[in-house]
Design an enzyme around this catalytic site. Structure first.
Site, mmCIF file in Angstrom:
data_model
loop_
_atom_site.group_PDB
_atom_site.id
_atom_site.type_symbol
_atom_site.label_atom_id
_atom_site.label_comp_id
_atom_site.label_asym_id
_atom_site.label_seq_id
_atom_site.Cartn_x
_atom_site.Cartn_y
_atom_site.Cartn_z
ATOM 1 N N PRO A 112 41.478 42.858 42.641
ATOM 2 C CA PRO A 112 41.111 42.260 41.437
ATOM 3 C C PRO A 112 41.108 40.667 41.146
ATOM 4 C CG PRO A 112 42.196 43.879 40.746
ATOM 5 C CD PRO A 112 43.064 43.366 41.956
ATOM 6 N N GLY A 116 46.007 38.598 37.738
ATOM 7 C CA GLY A 116 47.121 38.491 37.075
ATOM 8 C C GLY A 116 47.936 39.758 38.630
ATOM 9 N N LEU A 117 47.195 39.893 39.865
ATOM 10 C CA LEU A 117 48.028 40.660 41.042
ATOM 11 C C LEU A 117 48.032 39.895 41.409
ATOM 12 C CD1 LEU A 117 45.845 44.243 40.383
ATOM 13 C CD2 LEU A 117 47.945 43.399 38.853
ATOM 14 N N GLY A 118 47.766 38.362 41.525
ATOM 15 C CA GLY A 118 48.445 37.794 42.884
ATOM 16 C C GLY A 118 47.293 37.418 43.679
ATOM 17 N N SER A 119 45.863 37.699 43.451
ATOM 18 C CA SER A 119 45.303 37.650 44.407
ATOM 19 C C SER A 119 44.907 36.634 45.143
ATOM 20 C CB SER A 119 43.281 37.999 43.850
ATOM 21 O OG SER A 119 43.053 36.756 42.593
ATOM 22 N N SER A 120 45.231 34.862 44.661
ATOM 23 C CA SER A 120 44.837 33.983 45.467
ATOM 24 C C SER A 120 46.349 33.804 46.273
ATOM 25 C CB SER A 120 44.010 33.371 44.295
ATOM 26 O OG SER A 120 46.171 32.944 42.964
ATOM 27 N N ALA A 121 46.936 34.290 45.505
ATOM 28 C CA ALA A 121 48.613 33.973 46.244
ATOM 29 C C ALA A 121 48.402 35.136 47.361
ATOM 30 C CB ALA A 121 49.774 33.960 45.780
ATOM 31 N N ALA A 122 47.589 35.917 48.102
ATOM 32 C CA ALA A 122 47.333 36.552 48.901
ATOM 33 C C ALA A 122 46.554 35.709 49.893
ATOM 34 C CB ALA A 122 47.076 38.297 48.746
ATOM 35 N N ASP A 164 54.843 33.464 42.862
ATOM 36 C CA ASP A 164 53.571 34.349 43.664
ATOM 37 C C ASP A 164 54.011 34.265 44.685
ATOM 38 O OD1 ASP A 164 52.561 34.577 40.878
ATOM 39 O OD2 ASP A 164 50.660 34.296 41.293
HETATM 40 O O1 PMV Z 1 48.387 35.028 36.752
HETATM 41 P P1 PMV Z 1 48.964 34.946 38.625
HETATM 42 O O2 PMV Z 1 48.995 36.074 38.794
HETATM 43 O O3 PMV Z 1 47.437 33.385 38.674
HETATM 44 O O4 PMV Z 1 50.115 34.280 37.750
HETATM 45 C C1 PMV Z 1 50.874 32.956 36.698
HETATM 46 C C2 PMV Z 1 52.201 33.635 36.656
HETATM 47 C C3 PMV Z 1 52.445 32.356 35.563
HETATM 48 O O5 PMV Z 1 53.725 32.314 35.337
HETATM 49 C C4 PMV Z 1 51.513 32.059 34.493
HETATM 50 C C5 PMV Z 1 51.960 30.136 36.550
HETATM 51 C C6 PMV Z 1 52.764 30.129 38.095
HETATM 52 O O6 PMV Z 1 52.739 29.889 38.783
HETATM 53 O O7 PMV Z 1 54.176 30.585 38.121
#
Ligand code: PMV
Length: 328
Positions: A112, A116-122, A164
């Site tokens: 999704p 908060g599941l790291g979609s942008s990092a993935a 992430d």
């Molecule tokens: O919501 P996400 O998956 O982008 O995670 C953010 C995590 C934070 O600690 C709030 C920011 C970060 O870059 O570590």
């Protein structure tokens, strides 16, 4: 044509506090972003995604992020789709020295967006990996993670930790404290995810915590207390005591809530999980909306979440031992 995928992730402990040098423990989950890349004859980028909106979309633009295309999707979605890919391709151009190379990029994501599941990092990790390999360069995992971090750092305006990007590039459970990123052992955790269908804005949530921390000593203490939870959680991970891990996740959620990054729907899902008998539950990622993660080896939490108003999707997540996967 070259394809790579990278997994999503949940934070067992430590989001937000990790931005201020405390440790965090994210772990990768088997929901992946798949990115396919093909070199073009010109310097343009064409980004196509079926999954980022219900209808899917294609945008084509001339290599620079300020030449925004005119397409019928929301600004934030477009920024999400193109911003990270744009930044990733800039890293590829820098690391390969091919300054004016263009690509067709196709994204398929099971993660999704912005939840908060790291979609942008993935997406970022998979895009850098596929595009460098398309040019005949294979990056070591550490270099890949570092390049992906730089992309997130720039796209998020200087507010990003390495957590992430290192986690999704490496896979498994990791520990990140400042620049120190390492893999750690974790037992097979019975993770259940609840998703409210929404997304928080990472940048403004991080800025909100920063402002609170500047203003009040007790907020700075709260950030440090999250660091203490992470250090305790790490040693409990070694014993595999799910009950204690759950308890620590509950406290971590309480502290995140005190810092103002929870939401009504996240709290509702956390309480539904606890009422269903989960060992513990907390929001994961930036908060403000998106996902919670609970520990429960039984079906009860998943079932309870499915009947919780505000929960759009509930599913069990397997740990992903493998980070980036190179497909062809
Ligand atoms: O919501 P996400 O998956 O982008 O995670 C953010 C995590 C934070 O600690 C709030 C920011 C970060 O870059 O570590």
């Amino acid at each position: 044509m070259t394809r790579s995928s990278a997994p999503g992730k949940v934070y067992l402990f430590g989001e937000h506090a990790v931005v201020y040098g405390e440790p965090a423990v994210p772990c990768a989950i088997e929901r992946r972003a798949h990115v396919e890349v093909e070199r073009r004859d010109d310097d343009k980028l064409r980004v196509h995604s079926e999954d980022l909106t219900l209808d899917g979309f294609t945008v084509e633009y001339g290599g620079r992020s300020d030449s925004r295309p005119d397409v019928d999707v929301s600004e934030s979605l477009l920024a999400a789709a193109t911003g990270y890919v744009d930044g990733a391709i800039d890293q590829v151009r820098e690391v390969t020295g091919e300054r004016s190379v263009g690509f067709d990029v196709t994204i398929e994501s099971e993660i999704p967006l912005g939840g908060g599941l790291g979609s942008s990092a993935a997406v970022t990790v998979a895009a850098i990996d596929a595009a460098t390999r398309e040019l005949g360069v294979t990056l070591e995992t550490d270099e890949l993670a570092e390049r992906a971090f730089r992309t997130e750092y720039e796209v998020q305006g200087g507010q990003a930790s390495r957590a992430d990007t290192f986690c999704v590039a490496t896979g498994g459970a990791v520990r990140v404290e400042g620049e120190d990123c390492r893999s750690i052992e974790a037992p097979d955790l019975p993770l259940v995810i609840g998703f409210d269908g929404g997304a928080g804005e990472t940048g403004s949530l991080v800025a909100g915590v920063g402002a609170l921390r500047e203003r009040y000593d007790f907020a700075a203490d709260t950030v440090e207390a999250i660091g203490d939870i992470v250090r305790t959680g790490e040693s409990v991970l070694e014993t595999g005591d799910l009950e204690e891990l759950g308890q620590l996740m509950d406290v971590n959620h309480g502290l995140l809530s005190a810092l103002g990054v929870s939401s009504r729907s996240l709290d509702a899902m956390v309480w539904a999980a606890r009422d269903a008998g989960a060992y513990g539950a907390k929001l994961t990622g930036a908060g403000g909306g998106g996902c919670i993660v609970a520990l429960d080896p039984t079906e009860a939490t998943e079932t309870a979440l499915k009947f919780t108003p505000g929960c759009e999707e509930a599913f069990r997540a397997e740990l992903a031992d493998e980070g980036v996967k190179r497909l062809e």
